[in-house]
Design an enzyme around this catalytic site. Structure first.
Site: not given
Length: 828
Positions: A695, A738
């Site tokens: 990611s 996140k």
């Protein structure tokens, strides 16, 4: 073997016979002969037999010296000690096997000065070794003490005759006394050699006294152990005869003995419990065996303990579920803020049970598994569920468990065997349908003792656990009525077969607003009471709580927040104890006063102020976090260096990011030979922490693009997403964590893959209103949103072949123009 010594030794009067300057040397194995003692020896080797024959035809004087290492077969000059004893052979007896038996008398100590012959036997030059003796009171006292200790040893050791004590008492010379005692007791050959070599009589007396005291302690301990063993044997025999007599008397009087009464009591308990058929049959079989044993028998206590376990397990005892949906909703809301997904799942269970009304009236269905970062309330949820259902609550932690027997128990053949944690916890709950929480499921271990996760497969399988068999009980126990709830921080370490048996419910971290509400409702009240404060005497403002959350904690859960609130309460309690009066209002200023300087800072703005640095969003087992990707260039040949403890996947992401940037140099105004003339270094700070995952692809691409163009990344932007070589941005996981991490770090804009846009529904509504989310499909969209110039056009074509010189100058000029526009935009 050179020689074998016999311990039957006798002291005689010392001889004044002169010792020749050269004598044959007879090596001894595991034997030391002392002066003024008579010792029988066995001579076996051929060269030793020749030596004895030669000596007997001459003056009968031989030098007896011990071998240093008994493993040596044919001892040479280097294999024997330099100090020995000159002895005279008194008698010799031949044995049919060819060996000899001799009787030698030690005369004087000798020191070997040199060997004159080695074949067929050893011959050496020797010199007498005289004693250094001063007849002082100290020497006399040491002699008497040595004789006293030796006398005690004679009384404890069977191989020392009592006549030896009389012989030692008649020896007046301290040196001769040492020789007599040292030759009589069994000590190491090295210690005997040490005594022989000691020329100072006082030191020899001290050393021998030390050795005798050590041996005395050993002999006394052995005598004590023997006495205790004999006493126990006598006691056991006495008890046996008394029991037999008591049994006979009870039979005459018609009374029931103690064992029979105990068996009758156990049989009555079995009749009252009405156990399942197989358990009842096994219990009665063991009870019949118990009635035929004596309490002193080893098997008696094993069977008695086994029956106790059968009788104390709640086979048919349970609690009745409270299926009031409204009440359950109220209980769950009282104990926990938010967590709607979990609450709804529990209410669904209750609703199905209420409508189904099956025979047992119990909740049936899959096993729940709460997964989330530490401190979000996974374990406390179990308590609330048990309270809502009005069930008993039990909890075990399997973190670090490596032995399969911890789950299933040990078989009864082992000493100290007992059931596993499952059955023990059921027994402790006194209910066959508790809420059973298995904590730290993701931290199970495995080693040579077995795999506990495999043992849990049966426990957590609704199709099997109705007949769970513990190794100790070896009886089926119905676990289908138990409501199992497992907890874990991550799913990756849970074996797939075990994970497949559980319904996973994810618990994400809390937002700042949620933390403030939880603190006001629960944490402040809990800590004020825990620290002896009146809730009316202290209050926290919302700004004070926000200050604690932002500046003194950095977590997905609430543990550190509760810890800091408790720290403030303790300091207030101290002020009250010191006499300060009034109501304490905790505001932002008071927070800094009580907790000191802040512990956490927002580094995003400082770190991204220069080109080549981008802020990424990462998922960890503790929730979400931000990471910084730093890139720098230096003169070189196009080499890429990656540091920061990056995993293989993250390294591949960096390579893909660099390839994309190199293939799109036309769109960013970078000379075509830039990457041939520069080395690039990509670093991820916090180098002690391992990092991996795909990611960070968009973050690495953005950092490299920022470096080569000289345009910094916006300080308020965080990003996440996987990048392909063609520039596509692929979806990732853990978006909510996140986003929460970005908010905690002070970021207000998040760039995310477009396919993750649907995951924004999990993000709290107020965050979706306060923050800006930019879904992207391509890297060019990421760079347009992240870089300060905002002018990026997607380049579909790959890198072009090198242009002519004029073309290169033109590209350089266009890059300068682009950089000039970017600089002007930054100044503006």
């Amino acid at each position: 073997m050179e020689m074998e010594g016999n311990l039957a030794e006798t002291t005689i009067v010392s001889s004044d016979q002169e010792i020749p300057g050269v004598v044959p040397i007879l090596p001894l194995r595991d034997t030391v002969v002392f002066p003024e003692t008579v010792t029988p020896l066995a001579v076996g080797q051929e060269r030793s037999v020749k030596l004895i024959d030669d000596v007997l035809h001459k003056d009968k004087i031989v030098g007896l010296v011990s071998i240093k290492h008994k493993e040596v077969e044919l001892a040479g000059p280097d294999d024997v000690y330099q100090v020995g004893t000159a002895a005279i052979i008194h008698k010799m007896l031949k044995v049919p096997d060819g060996s000899l038996r001799i009787l030698v008398q030690g005369l004087k100590r000798i020191r070997i000065t040199g060997f004159t012959q080695t074949d067929p036997f050893l011959v050496a030059s020797v010199a007498p070794l005289e004693d250094e003796v001063e007849k002082t009171k100290e020497v006399e006292a040491l002699s008497r003490n040595l004789l006293s200790v030796f006398t005690k040893i004679i009384g404890l050791v069977p191989y020392l005759p009592e006549e030896l004590q009389m012989a030692a008492s008649n020896v007046e010379d301290p040196s001769a006394l040492c020789y007599l005692i040292a030759s009589a007791i069994k000590i190491k050959t090295e210690e005997k050699q040490e005594l022989l070599e000691e020329v100072n009589v006082e030191r020899r007396l001290r050393r021998l006294t030390f050795i005798l005291n050590r041996e005395l302690e050993v002999f006394e301990l052995g005598s004590k152990i023997q006495s205790e063993v004999q006493s126990e044997m006598d006691k056991g025999q006495r008890e046996y005869f008394l029991r037999q007599q008591m049994k006979a008397i009870q039979e005459e009087l018609g009374e029931v003995d103690e064992i029979t009464a105990e068996v009758n009591e156990l049989r009555q308990q079995l009749d009252e419990l009405k156990l399942p058929e197989e358990a009842d049959k096994q219990a009665r079989r063991e009870l019949d065996r118990l009635s035929k044993l004596q309490p002193a028998a080893a098997e008696y206590s094993v069977i008695r303990t086994y029956l106790d376990w059968i009788l104390t397990i709640p086979w048919n005892k349970g609690t009745e579920d409270n299926l009031d949906i409204n009440r359950a909703q109220r209980v769950l809301d009282e104990d926990h803020y938010d967590l709607e997904k979990v609450k709804n799942r529990i209410l669904e269970y209750l609703s199905v049970a209420k409508l189904k009304r099956d025979k047992e009236g119990v909740i049936t269905g899959p096993i729940l598994c709460f997964v989330g970062p530490p401190g979000v309330g996974k374990t406390s949820l179990g308590h609330s569920i048990a309270r809502a259902l009005e069930r008993k609550f039990i909890r075990i932690s399997v973190g670090g468990v490596r032995d399969e027997a911890e789950i299933r128990g040990h078989r009864r053949t082992y000493i100290g065997a007992m059931p596993g944690t499952i059955i023990r916890a059921i027994r402790d709950s006194e209910s066959n349908n508790p809420v059973f929480m298995i904590d730290e499921m993701d931290k199970l271990g495995a080693d040579f003792r077995g795999d506990p996760s495999s043992a849990l497969l049966e426990v957590l399988d609704p199709e099997q656990h109705f007949s769970f068999r513990d190794h100790y009980l070896d009886l089926p126990f119905d676990l289908s009525k138990v409501l199992f709830i497992a907890t874990a921080n991550i799913l990756d370490t849970i074996p797939p077969p075990l994970r497949d048996r559980m319904e996973v419910i994810e618990l994400s971290g809390y937002t700042e607003a949620e933390k403030i509400n939880i603190a006001k409702r629960y944490l402040v009240k809990k800590q004020t009471e825990a620290n002896g404060l009146d809730p009316k005497m202290i209050s926290f403002s919302d700004k004070a709580l926000l200050r604690i959350i932002q500046d003194y904690t950095r977590e997905a859960g609430l543990r550190n927040l509760e810890r800091e609130i408790g720290s403030v309460c303790r300091k207030v309690a101290r002020e009250m104890a010191e006499g300060k009066q009034g109501k304490f209002k905790i505001d932002e200023k008071a927070v800094e006063q009580y907790l000191g300087k802040k512990k956490f800072f927002s580094e995003a703005r400082r770190m991204t102020s220069e080109p080549g640095v981008a802020t990424g969003l990462a998922w960890t087992m503790s929730g979400g976090d931000i990471i910084f990707i730093e890139a720098t260039a230096m003169p070189g040949s196009g080499h890429l260096t990656l540091t920061g403890q990056l995993g293989d996947i993250m390294k591949e992401s960096a390579q893909a990011a660099l390839s994309w940037v190199r293939s799109h140099t036309d769109g960013i105004g970078v000379p075509e030979d830039y990457f041939q003339k520069h080395d690039l270094h990509v670093h991820v700070p916090a180098g002690a922490v391992p990092k991996d995952g795909p990611s960070a692809g968009v973050t690495m691409t953005t950092a490299l693009a920022s470096l080569v163009t000289g345009v910094p990344v916006f300080a308020n932007v965080g990003m996440t997403g996987e990048v392909t070589l063609s520039g596509k941005v692929l979806p990732i996981g853990g978006l909510k964590e996140k986003v929460l991490a970005a908010r905690r770090a002070g970021l207000d804009t998040v760039i995310l893959p477009r396919e993750n846009e649907r995951d924004l529904e999990d993000v709290p509504e107020h965050l979706r209103q306060e923050m800006k989310f930019i879904p992207v499909d391509d890297v060019s969209e990421v760079l347009s949103a992240a870089l300060a110039d905002g002018k990026w056009a997607r380049q579909k074509a790959p890198v072009k072949p090198p242009a002519a010189a004029g073309g290169r100058h033109k590209a350089t000029a266009s890059r300068k123009t682009l950089i000039g526009r970017k600089a002007a935009a930054r100044q503006k």
